[in-house]
Motif scaffolding. Structure first.
Motif, mmCIF file in Angstrom:
data_model
loop_
_atom_site.group_PDB
_atom_site.id
_atom_site.type_symbol
_atom_site.label_atom_id
_atom_site.label_comp_id
_atom_site.label_asym_id
_atom_site.label_seq_id
_atom_site.Cartn_x
_atom_site.Cartn_y
_atom_site.Cartn_z
ATOM 1 N N ASP A 93 -3.980 32.446 -13.049
ATOM 2 C CA ASP A 93 -4.579 32.845 -14.326
ATOM 3 C C ASP A 93 -5.444 31.754 -14.926
ATOM 4 O O ASP A 93 -5.750 31.764 -16.114
ATOM 5 C CB ASP A 93 -3.482 33.238 -15.321
ATOM 6 N N GLY A 94 -5.838 30.785 -14.096
ATOM 7 C CA GLY A 94 -6.746 29.751 -14.563
ATOM 8 C C GLY A 94 -6.119 28.771 -15.529
ATOM 9 O O GLY A 94 -6.730 28.383 -16.526
ATOM 10 N N ARG A 95 -4.873 28.352 -15.242
ATOM 11 C CA ARG A 95 -4.234 27.372 -16.100
ATOM 12 C C ARG A 95 -4.930 26.027 -15.963
ATOM 13 O O ARG A 95 -5.507 25.701 -14.930
ATOM 14 C CB ARG A 95 -2.753 27.235 -15.748
ATOM 15 N N MET A 96 -4.811 25.235 -17.022
ATOM 16 C CA MET A 96 -5.532 23.964 -17.037
ATOM 17 C C MET A 96 -4.927 22.988 -16.044
ATOM 18 O O MET A 96 -3.739 23.045 -15.713
ATOM 19 C CB MET A 96 -5.490 23.366 -18.440
ATOM 20 N N LEU A 97 -5.759 22.067 -15.563
ATOM 21 C CA LEU A 97 -5.355 21.014 -14.648
ATOM 22 C C LEU A 97 -5.454 19.686 -15.399
ATOM 23 O O LEU A 97 -6.556 19.243 -15.739
ATOM 24 C CB LEU A 97 -6.234 21.005 -13.403
ATOM 25 N N LEU A 98 -4.314 19.082 -15.687
ATOM 26 C CA LEU A 98 -4.305 17.835 -16.449
ATOM 27 C C LEU A 98 -4.869 16.704 -15.605
ATOM 28 O O LEU A 98 -4.585 16.589 -14.405
ATOM 29 C CB LEU A 98 -2.879 17.511 -16.897
ATOM 30 N N ASP A 99 -5.658 15.849 -16.254
ATOM 31 C CA ASP A 99 -6.334 14.776 -15.532
ATOM 32 C C ASP A 99 -5.366 13.783 -14.908
ATOM 33 O O ASP A 99 -5.631 13.238 -13.833
ATOM 34 C CB ASP A 99 -7.288 14.035 -16.480
ATOM 35 N N ILE A 100 -4.227 13.533 -15.567
ATOM 36 C CA ILE A 100 -3.305 12.519 -15.068
ATOM 37 C C ILE A 100 -2.711 12.911 -13.730
ATOM 38 O O ILE A 100 -2.295 12.052 -12.940
ATOM 39 C CB ILE A 100 -2.179 12.271 -16.109
ATOM 40 N N PHE A 101 -2.687 14.211 -13.417
ATOM 41 C CA PHE A 101 -2.134 14.676 -12.146
ATOM 42 C C PHE A 101 -3.210 15.008 -11.120
ATOM 43 O O PHE A 101 -2.866 15.345 -9.980
ATOM 44 C CB PHE A 101 -1.255 15.917 -12.377
ATOM 45 N N ASP A 102 -4.462 14.926 -11.486
ATOM 46 C CA ASP A 102 -5.552 15.264 -10.574
ATOM 47 C C ASP A 102 -5.711 14.146 -9.549
ATOM 48 O O ASP A 102 -5.977 12.989 -9.894
ATOM 49 C CB ASP A 102 -6.854 15.461 -11.355
ATOM 50 N N GLU A 103 -5.543 14.491 -8.296
ATOM 51 C CA GLU A 103 -5.616 13.481 -7.243
ATOM 52 C C GLU A 103 -7.037 12.993 -7.011
ATOM 53 O O GLU A 103 -7.237 11.897 -6.469
ATOM 54 C CB GLU A 103 -5.032 14.051 -5.949
ATOM 55 N N ASN A 104 -8.017 13.761 -7.400
ATOM 56 C CA ASN A 104 -9.390 13.307 -7.275
ATOM 57 C C ASN A 104 -9.710 12.208 -8.284
ATOM 58 O O ASN A 104 -10.439 11.264 -7.974
ATOM 59 C CB ASN A 104 -10.351 14.487 -7.454
ATOM 60 N N LEU A 105 -9.153 12.319 -9.490
ATOM 61 C CA LEU A 105 -9.371 11.293 -10.520
ATOM 62 C C LEU A 105 -8.448 10.101 -10.342
ATOM 63 O O LEU A 105 -8.814 8.974 -10.686
ATOM 64 C CB LEU A 105 -9.177 11.911 -11.904
ATOM 65 N N HIS A 106 -7.252 10.346 -9.834
ATOM 66 C CA HIS A 106 -6.273 9.274 -9.628
ATOM 67 C C HIS A 106 -5.743 9.365 -8.205
ATOM 68 O O HIS A 106 -4.625 9.832 -7.971
ATOM 69 C CB HIS A 106 -5.121 9.392 -10.633
ATOM 70 N N PRO A 107 -6.520 8.926 -7.227
ATOM 71 C CA PRO A 107 -6.088 9.044 -5.825
ATOM 72 C C PRO A 107 -4.917 8.119 -5.516
ATOM 73 O O PRO A 107 -4.783 7.037 -6.103
ATOM 74 C CB PRO A 107 -7.336 8.657 -5.036
ATOM 75 N N LEU A 108 -4.063 8.559 -4.595
ATOM 76 C CA LEU A 108 -2.929 7.751 -4.180
ATOM 77 C C LEU A 108 -3.255 6.817 -3.028
ATOM 78 O O LEU A 108 -2.436 5.968 -2.674
ATOM 79 C CB LEU A 108 -1.758 8.665 -3.777
ATOM 80 N N SER A 109 -4.411 6.972 -2.438
ATOM 81 C CA SER A 109 -4.847 6.098 -1.353
ATOM 82 C C SER A 109 -6.351 5.896 -1.459
ATOM 83 O O SER A 109 -7.049 6.600 -2.194
ATOM 84 C CB SER A 109 -4.471 6.696 0.013
ATOM 85 N N LYS A 110 -6.839 4.925 -0.706
ATOM 86 C CA LYS A 110 -8.270 4.631 -0.728
ATOM 87 C C LYS A 110 -9.064 5.575 0.171
ATOM 88 O O LYS A 110 -10.296 5.511 0.189
ATOM 89 C CB LYS A 110 -8.502 3.183 -0.287
ATOM 90 N N THR A 111 -8.360 6.408 0.889
ATOM 91 C CA THR A 111 -9.047 7.388 1.725
ATOM 92 C C THR A 111 -9.812 8.368 0.845
ATOM 93 O O THR A 111 -9.300 8.837 -0.174
ATOM 94 C CB THR A 111 -8.040 8.150 2.601
ATOM 95 N N GLU A 112 -11.026 8.672 1.239
ATOM 96 C CA GLU A 112 -11.857 9.560 0.438
ATOM 97 C C GLU A 112 -11.252 10.957 0.370
ATOM 98 O O GLU A 112 -10.847 11.541 1.380
ATOM 99 C CB GLU A 112 -13.264 9.635 1.041
ATOM 100 N N VAL A 113 -11.188 11.474 -0.838
ATOM 101 C CA VAL A 113 -10.635 12.811 -1.041
ATOM 102 C C VAL A 113 -11.654 13.840 -0.582
ATOM 103 O O VAL A 113 -12.816 13.805 -1.000
ATOM 104 C CB VAL A 113 -10.283 13.028 -2.529
#
Length: 341
Positions: free
Chosen positions: A137-157
């Motif tokens: 239903d198009g729920r919002m995606l919080l920035d703190i959990f977005d892996e593109n904004l906060h990647p867990l590794s240096k590998t390109e998303v």
């Protein structure tokens, strides 16, 4: 002597001052309703019913509310059974062992000491169903959990990182790596799932391919600090995930707590509900816990536990044998000793 008092409630100071001035004859007063007296306080059962209205939306708070992961898995389980029935395919080799008169099969997982490996597998399966059957239903995606904004590794998303659902094995490897490196317990895995569903309910978000890793990481981080006596520090997770910073971990923990409204309490009844629902999930997906025959050493341990309970409830049995007891303190304990030869 001159004060006007009742049997339950003392009079106000104003009435006590007037009582010294004059004495009035007793006149019975008409009964007043709760609305007239201003006593509109709800009974405790009424207040609990208000919570019951939202029970289905708070499974991590109420022990009687059904867990979200179990309800989301029901659709796939029914489809699997339907497909097997239509195509006349047997469900595979029966690996389940059944007890007999000579052999008793037991698994080593209990609600107080779950099996670590299979508990992590069940939690990974529950997260998988959360992602697969999420709401669209198009729920919002919080920035703190977005892996593109906060990647867990240096590998390109990859550009389509939010399009492909992860497999159950991928989720299991991610959770197992954290638990193995941080030496976390199986109970912590169950609390992790409780916090994850509480986050989805409170923040009104969904777990998806773009945020599942950071949501799971935040839930594990919080569960390890609440449950384990020797908690893992945020800097320790930076040694496990080499490319993440301590500042990022601190911010993840802070926002996770705020979204939970700082409600980190997990009642024992809620914990037990999640444990048994995970076992039901494993049973429905042919992920049964390993069964082993009851050995002599384990039989002695069970007998020792039985004796411990016997000593603990000995006083209760004595009080139950009295000829007359108060109905308020009536305790009836049915005792059936187990004999292991």
């Amino acid at each position: 002597m001159g004060n006007t008092t009742s049997c339950c409630v003392s009079a106000s100071p104003k009435l006590r001052r007037n009582a010294h001035s004059r004495l009035e004859s007793y006149r019975p007063e008409a009964e007043l309703s709760r609305e007239d007296t201003g006593c509109n306080l709800q009974h405790i059962s009424d207040r609990e019913n208000i919570d019951d209205l939202n029970m289905e939306f708070n499974p991590s708070d109420h022990p009687r509310a059904s867990t979200i992961f179990l309800s989301k898995s029901q659709t796939d389980v029914r489809e699997k059974r339907k497909s097997l029935y239509i195509n006349h395919h047997p469900p595979g080799q029966l690996r389940r062992k059944y007890s007999s008169c000579s052999t008793i099969f037991l698994d080593d997982s209990t609600v107080s000491q779950p099996n670590l490996k299979y508990t992590i597998k069940c939690v990974a399966l529950a997260i998988y169903y959360h992602i697969k059957n999420r709401d669209t239903d198009g729920r919002m995606l919080l920035d703190i959990f977005d892996e593109n904004l906060h990647p867990l590794s240096k590998t390109e998303v990859p550009p389509d990182y939010d399009k492909h659902d992860p497999e159950q094995k991928q989720i299991y490897r991610f959770v197992r790596t954290l638990f193995s490196a941080a030496q976390l317990t199986a109970e912590c895995a169950i609390v992790t799932l409780v916090y994850l569903e509480r986050l989805l309910t409170y923040a009104e978000i969904d777990i998806c391919p773009a945020n599942w890793k950071r949501i799971v990481l935040g839930a594990i981080l919080l569960a390890s600090k609440v449950w384990d006596d020797q908690a893992v520090w945020n800097v320790d997770y930076c040694q496990i995930l080499k490319d993440i910073t301590v500042e990022d971990m601190n911010e993840l923990e802070r926002q996770f707590l705020e979204l939970l409204q700082f409600n980190i309490n997990v009642p024992s009844s809620v914990y037990a509900k999640y444990y048994f629902d995970l076992r039901s999930l494993a049973e429905a997906n042919n992920l049964s816990f390993p069964l082993e025959p009851l050995s002599r050493d384990r039989a002695y341990k069970l007998e020792a536990i039985s004796r411990l309970c016997e000593d603990k409830y000995k006083d209760f049995r004595k009080s139950a044998k009295k000829r007359s007891v108060s109905a308020d303190n009536l305790t009836v304990v049915r005792w059936s000793p187990a004999i292991i030869s």
